[in-house]
Write a protein that holds these residues in place. Structure first.
Motif, PDB file in Angstrom:
ATOM      1  N   PHE A 188       0.965  -1.115  -0.087  1.00 59.88           N
ATOM      2  CA  PHE A 188      -0.516   0.542   0.318  1.00 59.88           C
ATOM      3  C   PHE A 188       0.901   1.541   0.066  1.00 59.88           C
ATOM      4  O   PHE A 188       0.380   2.452  -0.879  1.00 59.88           O
ATOM      5  N   HIS A 223      -5.282   7.698  -3.805  1.00 62.30           N
ATOM      6  CA  HIS A 223      -4.239   6.372  -3.709  1.00 62.30           C
ATOM      7  C   HIS A 223      -5.276   5.808  -2.760  1.00 62.30           C
ATOM      8  O   HIS A 223      -5.355   4.213  -3.317  1.00 62.30           O
ATOM      9  N   TRP A 257      -6.467   1.937  -4.737  1.00 63.27           N
ATOM     10  CA  TRP A 257      -5.675   0.795  -3.822  1.00 63.27           C
ATOM     11  C   TRP A 257      -6.861   0.100  -3.654  1.00 63.27           C
ATOM     12  O   TRP A 257      -6.496  -1.461  -3.461  1.00 63.27           O
TER      13      TRP A 257
END
Length: 202
Positions: free
Chosen positions: A66, A95, A99
């Motif tokens: 991550f 993000h 993700w």
């Protein structure tokens, strides 16, 4: 000649991720991982000396995957201008959601914390690795906050809230409801984070 093991570390950690996503960290045992991949328990012990090491690795691998994209969004160097800092902040918030959408099972681990994965019993090497990972993120956030003129403790907390807590709360709400992230989630996280940063001095 000894036969090489059929299962590598990533395959076993992938199995552990599936177990966490389905039933939480408590479901991750050496025998459960072996059963998940239909391997003998010896295959798991060959890669990991015990459950503590297995739990540490599944947490750290997930967080590091991550953080790789998160740090890339923030940039390798401190933003030169407040405009660049805001652009990086929006990318970082986005993000978190993107993700999680692409990796829903690994994102389920973000519902927990290192203590749920037995951090107190991790090896010194694993604890050092976790501390180093966190240090990299907070160093990058501090650099961004400095460019934005967020020098006080309250402003620093606002940056953390905007770029970590807020987008994660959006992801967690849907994960806990076992619902897919809506198509607008990335934009919503970006807009809300940007609005929260708005009052900061430029």
């Amino acid at each position: 000649m000894a036969r090489p093991p059929r299962f590598d570390s990533d395959q076993l950690l992938d199995a552990a991720v599936r177990l966490v996503a389905a039933s939480g960290p408590g479901a991750v045992t050496m025998s459960a991982v072996a059963s998940e991949v239909q391997a003998p328990s010896g295959s798991v012990y060959y890669r990991f000396p015990g459950r503590n090491a297995l739990l540490a690795e599944v947490w750290l691998r997930t967080i590091e995957r991550f953080q790789e994209g998160y740090l890339a969004a923030l940039g390798s160097e401190a933003p030169a201008t407040s405009a660049a800092a805001r652009q990086a902040a929006r990318a970082a918030a986005r993000h978190v959601v993107a993700w999680s959408r692409a990796n829903p099972q690994e994102a389920a681990l973000l519902l927990y914390c290192p203590e749920d994965f037995g951090r107190a019993d991790w090896s010194e090497e694993h604890r050092h690795r976790a501390d180093f990972d966190n240090h990299r993120v907070y160093t990058a956030l501090a650099a961004l906050a400095s460019t934005l003129g967020a020098d006080g403790p309250q402003d620093a907390d606002r940056v953390t809230l905007a770029l970590i807590d807020l987008p994660l709360s959006l992801v967690r709400r849907h994960l806990r409801a076992d619902a897919p992230l809506p198509p607008h989630a990335e934009q919503l996280a970006e807009n809300c984070s940007d609005a929260l940063l708005g009052p900061l001095p430029a």
